[in-house]
Design an enzyme around this catalytic site. Structure first.
Site, short mmCIF file in Angstrom:
data_model
loop_
_atom_site.label_atom_id
_atom_site.label_comp_id
_atom_site.label_asym_id
_atom_site.label_seq_id
_atom_site.Cartn_x
_atom_site.Cartn_y
_atom_site.Cartn_z
N ASP A 89 0.83 -1.21 0.00
CA ASP A 89 0.00 0.00 0.00
C ASP A 89 0.87 1.25 0.00
O ASP A 89 1.96 1.26 0.57
CB ASP A 89 -0.91 -0.02 1.24
CG ASP A 89 -2.10 0.91 1.09
OD1 ASP A 89 -2.35 1.39 -0.04
OD2 ASP A 89 -2.77 1.18 2.10
N GLY A 90 0.32 2.30 -0.63
CA GLY A 90 0.99 3.61 -0.58
C GLY A 90 1.49 4.12 -1.92
O GLY A 90 2.11 5.18 -1.97
N ASN A 91 1.20 3.40 -3.00
CA ASN A 91 1.66 3.85 -4.32
C ASN A 91 1.06 5.21 -4.68
O ASN A 91 1.74 6.09 -5.21
CB ASN A 91 1.24 2.86 -5.42
CG ASN A 91 1.91 1.51 -5.27
OD1 ASN A 91 2.84 1.37 -4.50
ND2 ASN A 91 1.41 0.52 -6.00
N GLY A 92 -0.25 5.36 -4.42
CA GLY A 92 -0.95 6.61 -4.78
C GLY A 92 -0.39 7.80 -4.01
O GLY A 92 -0.13 8.86 -4.58
N ARG A 93 -0.16 7.62 -2.71
CA ARG A 93 0.36 8.72 -1.89
C ARG A 93 1.80 9.05 -2.29
O ARG A 93 2.20 10.21 -2.31
CB ARG A 93 0.29 8.36 -0.40
CG ARG A 93 -1.09 8.63 0.18
CD ARG A 93 -1.27 7.94 1.50
NE ARG A 93 -1.45 6.51 1.31
CZ ARG A 93 -1.34 5.61 2.28
NH1 ARG A 93 -1.01 6.00 3.49
NH2 ARG A 93 -1.56 4.33 2.03
N ARG A 113 -1.25 8.82 -10.27
CA ARG A 113 -1.19 7.61 -9.46
C ARG A 113 -0.51 6.46 -10.21
O ARG A 113 0.17 5.63 -9.59
CB ARG A 113 -2.61 7.19 -9.05
CG ARG A 113 -3.29 8.18 -8.11
CD ARG A 113 -4.72 7.76 -7.82
NE ARG A 113 -4.76 6.46 -7.17
CZ ARG A 113 -4.57 6.25 -5.87
NH1 ARG A 113 -4.37 7.28 -5.07
NH2 ARG A 113 -4.64 5.05 -5.36
N HIS A 165 2.22 3.38 -9.14
CA HIS A 165 2.13 1.93 -9.34
C HIS A 165 3.37 1.41 -10.08
O HIS A 165 3.87 0.32 -9.79
CB HIS A 165 0.86 1.57 -10.11
CG HIS A 165 -0.39 1.87 -9.33
ND1 HIS A 165 -0.56 1.50 -8.01
CD2 HIS A 165 -1.54 2.53 -9.68
CE1 HIS A 165 -1.75 1.89 -7.58
NE2 HIS A 165 -2.36 2.53 -8.56
N GLU A 172 -12.27 -5.23 -4.90
CA GLU A 172 -12.84 -3.88 -4.78
C GLU A 172 -12.11 -2.88 -5.67
O GLU A 172 -12.67 -1.83 -6.02
CB GLU A 172 -12.77 -3.41 -3.32
CG GLU A 172 -13.66 -4.20 -2.35
CD GLU A 172 -13.13 -5.59 -1.99
OE1 GLU A 172 -11.89 -5.79 -2.05
OE2 GLU A 172 -13.95 -6.48 -1.69
N TRP A 200 -11.57 -2.88 -8.71
CA TRP A 200 -12.23 -2.66 -10.01
C TRP A 200 -13.01 -1.35 -9.99
O TRP A 200 -13.29 -0.77 -11.02
CB TRP A 200 -13.17 -3.81 -10.35
CG TRP A 200 -12.49 -5.10 -10.71
CD1 TRP A 200 -12.47 -6.24 -9.96
CD2 TRP A 200 -11.74 -5.40 -11.90
NE1 TRP A 200 -11.75 -7.22 -10.60
CE2 TRP A 200 -11.30 -6.73 -11.79
CE3 TRP A 200 -11.39 -4.66 -13.03
CZ2 TRP A 200 -10.52 -7.35 -12.77
CZ3 TRP A 200 -10.62 -5.28 -14.01
CH2 TRP A 200 -10.20 -6.60 -13.88
N LEU A 247 10.99 -20.57 -4.67
CA LEU A 247 10.09 -19.57 -4.08
C LEU A 247 8.73 -19.70 -4.75
O LEU A 247 8.64 -19.69 -5.98
CB LEU A 247 10.64 -18.15 -4.30
CG LEU A 247 9.70 -17.00 -3.89
CD1 LEU A 247 9.45 -17.00 -2.38
CD2 LEU A 247 10.26 -15.65 -4.33
N ARG A 274 2.20 -5.04 6.04
CA ARG A 274 1.45 -4.04 5.28
C ARG A 274 2.23 -2.73 5.32
O ARG A 274 2.55 -2.23 6.41
CB ARG A 274 0.05 -3.81 5.85
CG ARG A 274 -0.70 -2.76 5.06
CD ARG A 274 -2.14 -2.57 5.50
NE ARG A 274 -2.80 -1.66 4.57
CZ ARG A 274 -4.07 -1.75 4.19
NH1 ARG A 274 -4.83 -2.71 4.65
NH2 ARG A 274 -4.57 -0.89 3.34
C1 FPP Z 1 -2.10 0.01 -3.31
O1 FPP Z 1 -1.63 1.34 -3.28
C2 FPP Z 1 -1.55 -0.70 -4.46
C3 FPP Z 1 -2.30 -1.25 -5.46
C4 FPP Z 1 -3.77 -1.19 -5.51
C5 FPP Z 1 -1.65 -1.90 -6.60
C6 FPP Z 1 -0.45 -2.75 -6.31
C7 FPP Z 1 0.29 -2.91 -7.56
C8 FPP Z 1 1.62 -2.83 -7.68
C9 FPP Z 1 2.56 -2.70 -6.53
C10 FPP Z 1 2.17 -2.81 -9.05
C11 FPP Z 1 2.81 -3.99 -9.60
C12 FPP Z 1 2.43 -5.33 -9.11
C13 FPP Z 1 2.84 -6.48 -9.72
C14 FPP Z 1 2.50 -7.80 -9.09
C15 FPP Z 1 3.64 -6.46 -10.95
P1 FPP Z 1 -2.70 2.51 -3.35
O2 FPP Z 1 -2.88 2.89 -4.77
O3 FPP Z 1 -3.96 2.12 -2.64
O4 FPP Z 1 -1.95 3.66 -2.57
P2 FPP Z 1 -2.60 4.81 -1.69
O5 FPP Z 1 -3.22 4.14 -0.49
O6 FPP Z 1 -1.43 5.65 -1.33
O7 FPP Z 1 -3.59 5.53 -2.56
#
Ligand code: FPP
Length: 250
Positions: free
Chosen positions: A10-14, A23, A27, A57, A59, A121, A178
């Site tokens: 978690d945290g890609n968007g932030r 965003r 990712h 969710e 989607w 693995l 997490r």
């Molecule tokens: C949650 O961060 C992350 C996701 C919904 C997507 C996870 C996908 C990846 C890490 C990309 C690649 C994965 C693979 C297996 C190749 P968020 O968008 O909810 O972040 P936020 O809470 O900061 O908005």
């Protein structure tokens, strides 16, 4: 050392928002952290890694973000499968595969087929996955077995359910990690996480490094896993101390 680690990335968007970037860029940076996490498991001899890549969710996210994630998954599958195969990583996808486009499904199938013989693995990618959906599917499978006369209702026990949820052939996760600071399980492996040790960090997923993962490992190693037993029982199974009723376990 945990045998199986489960991760909510978690945290890609932030991470992207802090850089005033879309965003999707977060990712993409998150995909690099996936590779780091796989390398870390291989180096530490961890036998199974389950990553929550896309929930049932997710989607509902904006169309352009879902589209960017699908493109990222397609690209990652094309780029990484050869390397995973070379490193003896077995890839598997859990979740509602039928919801993905045929081209992506075909790549998932091909990645699984190509790496099926490996076991160094087990890399499990949860995609369009939900823990409740997983348990509901197991319930449906049980009902079908009963309806077909293969199973009697009184034979339905924890083992029967456990054999029908995702990853039934692997030990359940020992350690759950997490990133991103939120303290919840978010409908991840609900059945499988019953006795998993939970570990949370504020680190955003794209900023993950081996030192953070090693901190999780050190905390895990310092914990006592009792599985509902007492400390004395865990320390010395089968001894008098283990049956000392003055030594209750919370
Ligand atoms: C949650 O961060 C992350 C996701 C919904 C997507 C996870 C996908 C990846 C890490 C990309 C690649 C994965 C693979 C297996 C190749 P968020 O968008 O909810 O972040 P936020 O809470 O900061 O908005």
């Amino acid at each position: 050392m945990p045998k199986h680690v489960a991760v909510i990335m978690d945290g890609n968007g932030r991470w992207a928002a802090r850089r005033k970037r879309p965003r999707a860029i977060g990712h993409r940076a998150g995909a690099r952290a996936v590779n780091l996490c796989i390398d870390w498991c291989l180096e530490r001899g961890i036998g199974a890694l389950t990553l929550f890549a896309f929930s049932s969710e997710n989607w509902g996210r904006p169309e352009d973000e879902v589209g960017a994630l699908m493109k990222l998954f397609m690209g990652a599958l094309e780029r990484e499968v050869e390397e995973l195969d070379r490193r003896e990583v077995r890839v598997r996808f859990i979740g509602e595969r039928e919801r993905f486009a045929p081209a992506l499904r075909a790549r998932m199938d091909a990645a699984e087929a190509r790496t099926r013989r490996h076991g160094r693995l087990h890399l499990n990618v949860a995609a369009s996955y939900g823990g409740r959906q997983d348990i509901a599917a197991a319930a449906r499978a049980l009902a079908e077995d009963v309806a077909a006369g293969r199973l009697r209702p009184e034979e339905i026990d924890e083992a029967a359910v456990g054999a029908r949820v995702a990853l039934a052939d692997l030990p359940p996760p020992d350690l759950f990690i997490r990133t991103g600071g939120d303290l919840r399980i978010s409908n991840f492996l609900l059945w499988q996480l019953a006795y998993t040790e939970l570990w949370f960090t504020d680190t955003l997923w794209p900023e993950l490094d081996a030192a953070t993962l090693d901190r999780a490992l050190a905390d895990y190693a310092a914990r006592e896993r009792r599985f509902g037993l007492t400390s004395a029982q865990v320390a010395a199974p089968g001894t008098a101390a283990a049956t000392d009723t003055d030594n209750p376990s919370p």
